[in-house]
Design an enzyme around this catalytic site. Sequence first.
Site, short mmCIF file in Angstrom:
data_model
loop_
_atom_site.label_atom_id
_atom_site.label_comp_id
_atom_site.label_asym_id
_atom_site.label_seq_id
_atom_site.Cartn_x
_atom_site.Cartn_y
_atom_site.Cartn_z
N LEU A 16 -5.32 8.06 -22.34
CA LEU A 16 -4.45 8.38 -23.48
C LEU A 16 -3.59 9.60 -23.13
O LEU A 16 -4.01 10.45 -22.36
CB LEU A 16 -5.30 8.68 -24.71
CG LEU A 16 -6.21 7.56 -25.18
CD1 LEU A 16 -7.14 8.06 -26.29
CD2 LEU A 16 -5.37 6.38 -25.67
N ASP A 50 -10.63 7.60 -20.03
CA ASP A 50 -10.64 9.05 -20.32
C ASP A 50 -12.01 9.69 -20.08
O ASP A 50 -12.24 10.81 -20.52
CB ASP A 50 -10.23 9.27 -21.78
CG ASP A 50 -8.74 9.11 -22.00
OD1 ASP A 50 -7.98 10.01 -21.60
OD2 ASP A 50 -8.33 8.07 -22.55
N GLU A 74 -16.08 16.77 -22.50
CA GLU A 74 -16.21 17.70 -23.62
C GLU A 74 -16.04 17.00 -24.97
O GLU A 74 -16.61 17.44 -25.98
CB GLU A 74 -15.14 18.79 -23.49
CG GLU A 74 -15.00 19.67 -24.72
CD GLU A 74 -13.90 20.69 -24.57
OE1 GLU A 74 -14.23 21.87 -24.50
OE2 GLU A 74 -12.70 20.31 -24.49
N ASP A 75 -15.25 15.92 -25.00
CA ASP A 75 -14.89 15.34 -26.30
C ASP A 75 -16.01 14.56 -27.00
O ASP A 75 -16.13 14.64 -28.22
CB ASP A 75 -13.63 14.46 -26.15
CG ASP A 75 -12.41 15.31 -25.85
OD1 ASP A 75 -12.31 16.41 -26.40
OD2 ASP A 75 -11.58 14.87 -25.04
N ARG A 95 -12.15 5.28 -26.61
CA ARG A 95 -13.06 6.33 -26.13
C ARG A 95 -14.45 6.25 -26.75
O ARG A 95 -15.34 7.00 -26.35
CB ARG A 95 -12.43 7.71 -26.37
CG ARG A 95 -11.13 7.92 -25.59
CD ARG A 95 -10.81 9.39 -25.39
NE ARG A 95 -11.84 10.06 -24.61
CZ ARG A 95 -11.86 11.37 -24.37
NH1 ARG A 95 -10.89 12.14 -24.83
NH2 ARG A 95 -12.83 11.92 -23.67
N ARG A 143 -7.45 13.89 -34.03
CA ARG A 143 -8.76 13.42 -33.59
C ARG A 143 -9.92 13.87 -34.50
O ARG A 143 -11.00 13.29 -34.43
CB ARG A 143 -9.04 13.93 -32.17
CG ARG A 143 -8.02 13.49 -31.13
CD ARG A 143 -8.10 12.00 -30.86
NE ARG A 143 -7.10 11.58 -29.89
CZ ARG A 143 -7.27 11.62 -28.58
NH1 ARG A 143 -8.38 12.11 -28.07
NH2 ARG A 143 -6.31 11.18 -27.78
N HIS A 169 -5.49 19.25 -29.18
CA HIS A 169 -6.74 19.86 -29.66
C HIS A 169 -6.56 21.34 -29.99
O HIS A 169 -5.66 21.99 -29.44
CB HIS A 169 -7.81 19.77 -28.58
CG HIS A 169 -8.33 18.39 -28.30
ND1 HIS A 169 -8.52 17.91 -27.02
CD2 HIS A 169 -8.74 17.40 -29.14
CE1 HIS A 169 -9.01 16.68 -27.09
NE2 HIS A 169 -9.15 16.34 -28.36
N VAL A 179 -2.30 13.96 -18.66
CA VAL A 179 -2.87 13.15 -19.74
C VAL A 179 -3.65 14.07 -20.70
O VAL A 179 -4.70 13.70 -21.24
CB VAL A 179 -3.74 11.98 -19.21
CG1 VAL A 179 -2.87 10.89 -18.63
CG2 VAL A 179 -4.76 12.46 -18.18
N CYS A 222 -12.03 20.55 -21.05
CA CYS A 222 -12.29 19.11 -21.30
C CYS A 222 -13.24 18.51 -20.27
O CYS A 222 -13.87 17.49 -20.54
CB CYS A 222 -11.00 18.29 -21.22
SG CYS A 222 -9.71 18.81 -22.31
N1 GLY Z 1 -6.35 11.95 -22.44
C1 GLY Z 1 -7.22 12.73 -23.23
C2 GLY Z 1 -7.31 12.17 -24.60
O1 GLY Z 1 -6.29 11.80 -25.12
O2 GLY Z 1 -8.33 12.03 -25.19
#
Ligand code: GLY
Length: 270
Positions: free
Chosen positions: A27, A70, A75-76, A95, A141, A169, A258, A264
């Site tokens: 993404l 991704d 971290e996400d 994701r 997000r 973020h 990206v 991250c």
């Molecule tokens: N490419 C990182 C994200 O959009 O989650």
Amino acid sequence: MSIGSRPFHYTRAIVRHIPDTLADNALRMNEPASPIDLERARQQHANYVCQLRQLVPDVLVLPGDDSQPDCVFVEDPVVVCGNVALVCRMAPESRRSEAAVLKAAVESLGLLTVEMTEPALMDGGDVLFTGREFFVGLSSRTNQDGVEFLASVFSQYKATSIRVLDSLHLKSLATMAGDDVIAIADNPAGRQTWKDISHLAAFQYTPLWIPDFGAANVVYINGCILHRSSREFPASAQVFKSLNCPTREVENSELSKVDGALTCCSVLIN
Ligand code: GLY
């Protein structure tokens, strides 16, 4: 639930390899000006992992997965504080499956896990923990339900919502760069972020103004600041080097295409 009392002192980290699908399918907020060089991305990431290994005794490296473009951005899907890991419910469908991989990884390290449920949404990239309280970005997000879910899991700490402007973020704009020091991008979005944080904070923090937007995301780890390289951002690198604190630098030109920043690419555990 016991929470670690020494924030930013870590003994373990989790990273993931870059999948072949990243360049075409990860993404991104905007198409990059130049294509992603996957080989270079992997070299830069290997150097990041090498720097981490010199700072943290135990780095768990998970394989990439081509069905998760991704997945390097570990971290996400998970937010770790002390011995508890909050497994995030991520907004992008592409994701969502990353969460199970990170859940299994943190459980293998002995952490307790809590899974976020609907309608909460969160990316770990929106979660800024200062060691004293949480600031959580409201972004494309992360929603208010996500902030409230996090607050219920880590109820020892105050959690405050911060609007995220012009960025993916909250941590694209603001990261810890010392005990009670927050590195902030010196641009309109960063300045508004600092205004909001300093107005709503329960504790006092010192801003460290970073001239380049892409350089405000740093990893503060075991007394050292890992930041973007002098070659990429000379003025910002100079700000970090002028601090009375050990620093290390890494390049991140490819993953940044990206929207991938330094924080991250690792989950840090104390
Ligand atoms: N490419 C990182 C994200 O959009 O989650």
